[in-house]
Design a protein around this motif. Sequence first.
Motif, PDB file in Angstrom:
ATOM      1  N   GLU A  82      29.649 -19.062 -22.516  1.00  0.00           N
ATOM      2  CA  GLU A  82      28.367 -18.960 -21.829  1.00  0.00           C
ATOM      3  C   GLU A  82      28.176 -17.501 -21.415  1.00  0.00           C
ATOM      4  O   GLU A  82      29.038 -16.920 -20.754  1.00  0.00           O
ATOM      5  CB  GLU A  82      28.322 -19.857 -20.589  1.00  0.00           C
ATOM      6  N   ILE A  83      27.060 -16.912 -21.821  1.00  0.00           N
ATOM      7  CA  ILE A  83      26.764 -15.521 -21.485  1.00  0.00           C
ATOM      8  C   ILE A  83      25.744 -15.494 -20.355  1.00  0.00           C
ATOM      9  O   ILE A  83      24.626 -15.985 -20.504  1.00  0.00           O
ATOM     10  CB  ILE A  83      26.230 -14.758 -22.713  1.00  0.00           C
ATOM     11  N   LEU A  84      26.142 -14.916 -19.225  1.00  0.00           N
ATOM     12  CA  LEU A  84      25.262 -14.827 -18.061  1.00  0.00           C
ATOM     13  C   LEU A  84      24.567 -13.469 -18.048  1.00  0.00           C
ATOM     14  O   LEU A  84      25.226 -12.430 -18.047  1.00  0.00           O
ATOM     15  CB  LEU A  84      26.066 -14.988 -16.768  1.00  0.00           C
ATOM     16  N   PRO A  85      23.241 -13.440 -18.033  1.00  0.00           N
ATOM     17  CA  PRO A  85      22.541 -12.155 -17.968  1.00  0.00           C
ATOM     18  C   PRO A  85      22.741 -11.504 -16.602  1.00  0.00           C
ATOM     19  O   PRO A  85      22.962 -12.183 -15.592  1.00  0.00           O
ATOM     20  CB  PRO A  85      21.077 -12.544 -18.187  1.00  0.00           C
ATOM     21  N   GLY A  86      22.692 -10.178 -16.590  1.00  0.00           N
ATOM     22  CA  GLY A  86      22.784  -9.447 -15.335  1.00  0.00           C
ATOM     23  C   GLY A  86      21.395  -9.123 -14.817  1.00  0.00           C
ATOM     24  O   GLY A  86      20.401  -9.694 -15.238  1.00  0.00           O
ATOM     25  N   GLY A  87      21.337  -8.188 -13.895  1.00  0.00           N
ATOM     26  CA  GLY A  87      20.063  -7.792 -13.296  1.00  0.00           C
ATOM     27  C   GLY A  87      20.317  -6.851 -12.140  1.00  0.00           C
ATOM     28  O   GLY A  87      21.471  -6.591 -11.763  1.00  0.00           O
ATOM     29  N   SER A  88      19.245  -6.344 -11.554  1.00  0.00           N
ATOM     30  CA  SER A  88      19.392  -5.364 -10.478  1.00  0.00           C
ATOM     31  C   SER A  88      20.070  -5.943  -9.243  1.00  0.00           C
ATOM     32  O   SER A  88      20.640  -5.205  -8.440  1.00  0.00           O
ATOM     33  CB  SER A  88      18.015  -4.812 -10.097  1.00  0.00           C
ATOM     34  N   ASP A  89      20.016  -7.256  -9.076  1.00  0.00           N
ATOM     35  CA  ASP A  89      20.618  -7.889  -7.902  1.00  0.00           C
ATOM     36  C   ASP A  89      21.941  -8.591  -8.219  1.00  0.00           C
ATOM     37  O   ASP A  89      22.468  -9.337  -7.396  1.00  0.00           O
ATOM     38  CB  ASP A  89      19.640  -8.906  -7.291  1.00  0.00           C
ATOM     39  N   ILE A  90      22.485  -8.353  -9.403  1.00  0.00           N
ATOM     40  CA  ILE A  90      23.741  -8.992  -9.812  1.00  0.00           C
ATOM     41  C   ILE A  90      24.802  -7.925 -10.019  1.00  0.00           C
ATOM     42  O   ILE A  90      24.605  -6.976 -10.788  1.00  0.00           O
ATOM     43  CB  ILE A  90      23.551  -9.821 -11.092  1.00  0.00           C
ATOM     44  N   ILE A  91      25.929  -8.077  -9.331  1.00  0.00           N
ATOM     45  CA  ILE A  91      27.043  -7.141  -9.461  1.00  0.00           C
ATOM     46  C   ILE A  91      28.164  -7.847 -10.214  1.00  0.00           C
ATOM     47  O   ILE A  91      28.756  -8.801  -9.700  1.00  0.00           O
ATOM     48  CB  ILE A  91      27.535  -6.674  -8.080  1.00  0.00           C
ATOM     49  N   PRO A  92      28.455  -7.436 -11.452  1.00  0.00           N
ATOM     50  CA  PRO A  92      29.466  -8.135 -12.251  1.00  0.00           C
ATOM     51  C   PRO A  92      30.816  -8.246 -11.546  1.00  0.00           C
ATOM     52  O   PRO A  92      31.493  -9.283 -11.655  1.00  0.00           O
ATOM     53  CB  PRO A  92      29.562  -7.266 -13.517  1.00  0.00           C
ATOM     54  N   GLU A  93      31.221  -7.199 -10.841  1.00  0.00           N
ATOM     55  CA  GLU A  93      32.516  -7.238 -10.145  1.00  0.00           C
ATOM     56  C   GLU A  93      32.566  -8.372  -9.124  1.00  0.00           C
ATOM     57  O   GLU A  93      33.586  -9.050  -8.989  1.00  0.00           O
ATOM     58  CB  GLU A  93      32.786  -5.898  -9.457  1.00  0.00           C
ATOM     59  N   GLN A  94      31.473  -8.589  -8.426  1.00  0.00           N
ATOM     60  CA  GLN A  94      31.428  -9.691  -7.454  1.00  0.00           C
ATOM     61  C   GLN A  94      31.479 -11.039  -8.158  1.00  0.00           C
ATOM     62  O   GLN A  94      32.173 -11.965  -7.702  1.00  0.00           O
ATOM     63  CB  GLN A  94      30.168  -9.589  -6.603  1.00  0.00           C
ATOM     64  N   GLN A  95      30.765 -11.158  -9.270  1.00  0.00           N
ATOM     65  CA  GLN A  95      30.719 -12.414 -10.013  1.00  0.00           C
ATOM     66  C   GLN A  95      32.109 -12.822 -10.501  1.00  0.00           C
ATOM     67  O   GLN A  95      32.497 -13.997 -10.423  1.00  0.00           O
ATOM     68  CB  GLN A  95      29.775 -12.280 -11.205  1.00  0.00           C
ATOM     69  N   VAL A  96      32.857 -11.850 -11.000  1.00  0.00           N
ATOM     70  CA  VAL A  96      34.207 -12.137 -11.496  1.00  0.00           C
ATOM     71  C   VAL A  96      35.176 -12.339 -10.347  1.00  0.00           C
ATOM     72  O   VAL A  96      36.018 -13.245 -10.378  1.00  0.00           O
ATOM     73  CB  VAL A  96      34.686 -11.006 -12.433  1.00  0.00           C
ATOM     74  N   ASN A  97      35.073 -11.518  -9.327  1.00  0.00           N
ATOM     75  CA  ASN A  97      35.971 -11.640  -8.183  1.00  0.00           C
ATOM     76  C   ASN A  97      35.810 -12.988  -7.485  1.00  0.00           C
ATOM     77  O   ASN A  97      36.783 -13.568  -7.000  1.00  0.00           O
ATOM     78  CB  ASN A  97      35.700 -10.514  -7.186  1.00  0.00           C
ATOM     79  N   ASN A  98      34.574 -13.508  -7.467  1.00  0.00           N
ATOM     80  CA  ASN A  98      34.294 -14.781  -6.787  1.00  0.00           C
ATOM     81  C   ASN A  98      34.487 -15.994  -7.685  1.00  0.00           C
ATOM     82  O   ASN A  98      34.298 -17.125  -7.243  1.00  0.00           O
ATOM     83  CB  ASN A  98      32.860 -14.781  -6.241  1.00  0.00           C
ATOM     84  N   GLY A  99      34.823 -15.754  -8.957  1.00  0.00           N
ATOM     85  CA  GLY A  99      35.062 -16.871  -9.867  1.00  0.00           C
ATOM     86  C   GLY A  99      33.814 -17.456 -10.485  1.00  0.00           C
ATOM     87  O   GLY A  99      33.881 -18.482 -11.176  1.00  0.00           O
ATOM     88  N   VAL A 100      32.650 -16.821 -10.287  1.00  0.00           N
ATOM     89  CA  VAL A 100      31.427 -17.296 -10.929  1.00  0.00           C
ATOM     90  C   VAL A 100      31.511 -17.068 -12.435  1.00  0.00           C
ATOM     91  O   VAL A 100      31.009 -17.859 -13.234  1.00  0.00           O
ATOM     92  CB  VAL A 100      30.192 -16.580 -10.345  1.00  0.00           C
ATOM     93  N   ALA A 101      32.151 -15.959 -12.818  1.00  0.00           N
ATOM     94  CA  ALA A 101      32.365 -15.640 -14.233  1.00  0.00           C
ATOM     95  C   ALA A 101      33.843 -15.360 -14.459  1.00  0.00           C
ATOM     96  O   ALA A 101      34.549 -14.920 -13.543  1.00  0.00           O
ATOM     97  CB  ALA A 101      31.521 -14.438 -14.640  1.00  0.00           C
ATOM     98  N   ASP A 102      34.298 -15.603 -15.682  1.00  0.00           N
ATOM     99  CA  ASP A 102      35.701 -15.349 -16.025  1.00  0.00           C
ATOM    100  C   ASP A 102      35.917 -13.894 -16.447  1.00  0.00           C
ATOM    101  O   ASP A 102      36.941 -13.288 -16.127  1.00  0.00           O
ATOM    102  CB  ASP A 102      36.135 -16.266 -17.178  1.00  0.00           C
ATOM    103  N   ILE A 103      34.957 -13.359 -17.188  1.00  0.00           N
ATOM    104  CA  ILE A 103      35.059 -12.019 -17.755  1.00  0.00           C
ATOM    105  C   ILE A 103      33.769 -11.279 -17.447  1.00  0.00           C
ATOM    106  O   ILE A 103      32.684 -11.892 -17.443  1.00  0.00           O
ATOM    107  CB  ILE A 103      35.274 -12.090 -19.283  1.00  0.00           C
ATOM    108  N   GLY A 104      33.863  -9.982 -17.177  1.00  0.00           N
ATOM    109  CA  GLY A 104      32.672  -9.213 -16.861  1.00  0.00           C
ATOM    110  C   GLY A 104      32.562  -7.955 -17.692  1.00  0.00           C
ATOM    111  O   GLY A 104      33.540  -7.469 -18.257  1.00  0.00           O
TER     112      GLY A 104
END
Length: 353
Positions: A82-104
């Motif tokens: 599953e590929i999650l799009p980013g955006g100005s309000d999305i920080i990949p490091e936070q997404q991965v650190n919080n477990g929302v995403a596996d890879i960033g």
Amino acid sequence: MKKGKLASLLAVIMMILLVAAGCGSGGTSTTQGTGTSDTGKANSGKLDKVTLQLKWLPQSQFMGYYVAQAKGYYKDEGIDLEILPGGSDIIPEQQVNNGVADIGVTWVSSLMKYQSQGWGLVEVGQIFQKSAMLLVSKASSGINSPADLKGKKVGSWFGGNEYEIYALLEANGLNKDKDLKLVQQDYTMNQLLNNQIDAASAMTYNEYGLLLESGLKDSDLHVINMNDAGVAMLEDCLFVNSDWISKNEDLYVRFLKASIKGWADACADPEAAGKIVYNVDQSVSLAHQVYMAKEVAKLVAPQGFDPANIGYIDMNAIKQTADLAYKYGLLSKPAVISDNTINSKYWKEATGK
């Protein structure tokens, strides 16, 4: 019923039972966990779920993942991506650190900032081998070299994108606070087109193309390339949470194998790759996606670079990025470069290097 018919019926029933038993032997379903062997995947038919967080919206900047997905390379490796799009309000490091995403996907300098704050994130692949950052001016402005930026208005997006500019200025004897005016730049190129600024930040694969699409020609513009100026900082890399990778090494290696195949195909045929990305999200024109794809290919597999080495982590470029990030204030202390922060072992496993 006569004895003969009864015997025949019993024989048929016994044969059916024997066949059913034979089909069932060894066919017990197996729950597929992370790191399951290829044999387990083949028997179960199940795919491992993996989530990839992009740094920005769907565009050819990330074409290798979309190509690999479209061509079934992830499924071939037993992965449902599953590929999650980013955006100005999305920080990949936070997404991965919080477990929302596996890879960033993020820029190396940005990742180093979060690592310096104690976040357990580790770089595990370097997709862009060169920086895409430019300073672009109109040829009529008289900016023919970095020294000519003195007394000019220079656009920057800031937010972590300004450090190559800071390095460029100092390397050419310019004080960023006294010798020129740094201006907040928006995500269009209108300020340069309307002569509100003298030089603008631009990525080779996006904003520079917007200038060409506005009707300007290469000959109408002057470009300062951060790679040529010796102040380049690495951009798009792959990173994971250290806890996640400790439990999912085989899964990540399979993901990387599929991704490298996708990137190799995209770089070999960027026009086809641009069309694949355009069909994912038609937020920009097909022509612009194809333009982006052609330019991104030059960053992922530059001239003279072996496409078999896509994802290679150049430690000299990593060190330059770390040194510049510290020198110009992105990092409050020198980056720690070790296997806990930058690790090539998974790339080596994926490529057999």
